[in-house]
Scaffold this active site. Sequence first.
Site, short mmCIF file in Angstrom:
data_model
loop_
_atom_site.label_atom_id
_atom_site.label_comp_id
_atom_site.label_asym_id
_atom_site.label_seq_id
_atom_site.Cartn_x
_atom_site.Cartn_y
_atom_site.Cartn_z
N ASN A 60 -1.63 5.81 2.26
CA ASN A 60 -0.48 5.09 1.74
C ASN A 60 0.58 6.09 1.32
OD1 ASN A 60 0.29 5.06 -1.36
ND2 ASN A 60 -1.92 5.44 -1.23
N LEU B 141 5.18 5.38 -5.77
CA LEU B 141 5.35 4.95 -7.17
C LEU B 141 6.36 3.82 -7.35
CD1 LEU B 141 5.28 8.45 -8.97
CD2 LEU B 141 3.47 6.73 -8.93
N CYS C 153 0.41 12.53 -7.87
CA CYS C 153 0.87 11.64 -6.81
C CYS C 153 1.36 12.48 -5.63
CB CYS C 153 2.00 10.73 -7.29
SG CYS C 153 2.60 9.68 -5.94
N ASN D 262 -7.27 11.89 -7.26
CA ASN D 262 -6.18 11.14 -6.63
C ASN D 262 -6.39 11.24 -5.11
OD1 ASN D 262 -3.65 9.91 -6.01
ND2 ASN D 262 -2.82 10.67 -7.94
#
Lengths: 249, 303
Positions: B69, B73, B131, B193
């Site tokens: 993906n 955010l 992220c 993550n």
Amino acid sequence: MELTDYTIVENNRIAKDVLRLRLRCVAQREPPRPGQFVNLKIDGCYLRRPISVCDWDDCGGLTLLYKVVGEGTAKLARHLPGESLNILTGLGNGYTICAQAKRPVLLGGGVGAPPLYGLAKALVRAGQRPLAILGFNTAEEVFYRNEFAALCETKITTADGSLGQKGFVTHALKAAEDYDALYACGPEAMLRAVYHQMPPLAAGQAQFSFERRMGCGFGACMVCSCRTVAGYKRICMDGPVLTREEIVW
Amino acid sequence: MVDLRVSLSGVELQNPVIPASGCFGFGQEFRAFYDIDMLGSFSFKGTTSAPRFGNELPRVAECEAGMLNSVGLQNPGIDAVLAEELPRLKEHFHQPLIANISGFSIEEYAACCEKIDRCDQVGIIELNISCPNVHGGGLAFGADPDCAARVTAACKRVSGKPLYVKLSPNVTDIAAIAKACESAGADGLSLINTLLGMRIDLKTRRPLLANKMGGFSGPAVFPVALRMVWQVYEAVRIPIIGMGGVSSAGDVIEMMLAGAAAVQVGAANLVNPYACKEIIERLPMEMERLGIASLREIVGQAH
């Protein structure tokens, strides 16, 4: 939204690269709304595949028409009657039937046509007189011509002129008169052309169904977001149908 | 009767199963499927100080046993989360929440933490310094021990809630980052993550994701995640929330044996909306089968 195992009744080719998948379910299911979609789990694919619902019956049966475009749909095409598929049903907002309209026009491009079939049935039941304009590239890709024609006036266009009127749905739309509602589903270039060409209709009377790569299909992952006049929307959950007034183009 | 309860820095959870940030929104979508109050907790969608649309589409790709993906955010911003999302959740979710916070500067992280600190619904703050989908933020803080320590310390100063730092697997030595966060005052760590990955469309010969690269998750990453939880468990004394490809009750137990005090479930929720419910219902049977009386007792037992 429900997660259910369905049994394949039919999974046959009905046009070039297009198959009809008929499914039945043991339990009675809430019927979908026209324009809603389901998310299928296909063996060997991690993510589910979203496919619009073409038709349904009162006993929980569903009909989906899909085009083989990649690995997932190629795997789906190899499934046989009697096999089981796990399906998340009742997804998306679907079309809202404009109750005041008398002469709605339905515009389908390629595999954008299937959800318009269930919609045409609902419109006819509501006493309306729809006109279906279905566009394809070439004659061998045409499907559901007779099925639509049995319900309502139907015009076929092909880009190469091998069947029906030569050209695109937008060409046939120019000749259509006095329509008071518009429902479209197809490639984005087609939707965009229709959006720019169509005369103004009352608010909410023009509805466009969009396709996006999705993660979950039920609004959680935000991979199918789009910008609209009313802020960010998720195509899977707040769509796939947007009204003309919402679209930013 | 087996005991599913676990504890994270004094925050008691009824079970160790926690939907991971970004795979569970703010909980509302899953309420249509089951009573989300059965969860141990959930980590809400990564939140920044200002609203964000995120990256252009396509934002999703697939691979064998996993997905990528590049959402970037997307979130309504901390003020809308506090004013709208959390009050809406209050009726339906009574467990301590994990607030996943992200940012593009140390000041932004700290400002969000300060705001969230006043919210009673939140039990733990999870600082997302990992992220992979935003430039100049997220992973930029998580890839360097000094930066990770600075942002941890800044957030610790403004918040009284347990602070868990979410670590990236896209580093050479995750234990070094983990130790830096511990030294800077982190109460716990969340890992991993997503792994940075990509796919190329064979027809267009271009990257499939509009952002070119994306975060790789799903069952395929489980062994990598497990290995990193193991390594970090050996390196620090603070609790670890383990995640990465967890899809079954067996995976939860395996993560806990590697050193996780609780476990997050991410991508599995997107494929099967009932994933967490099914894992929670399956856990007692798996524990009985394996002779586990209490989940707390198995944390790190594989070492």
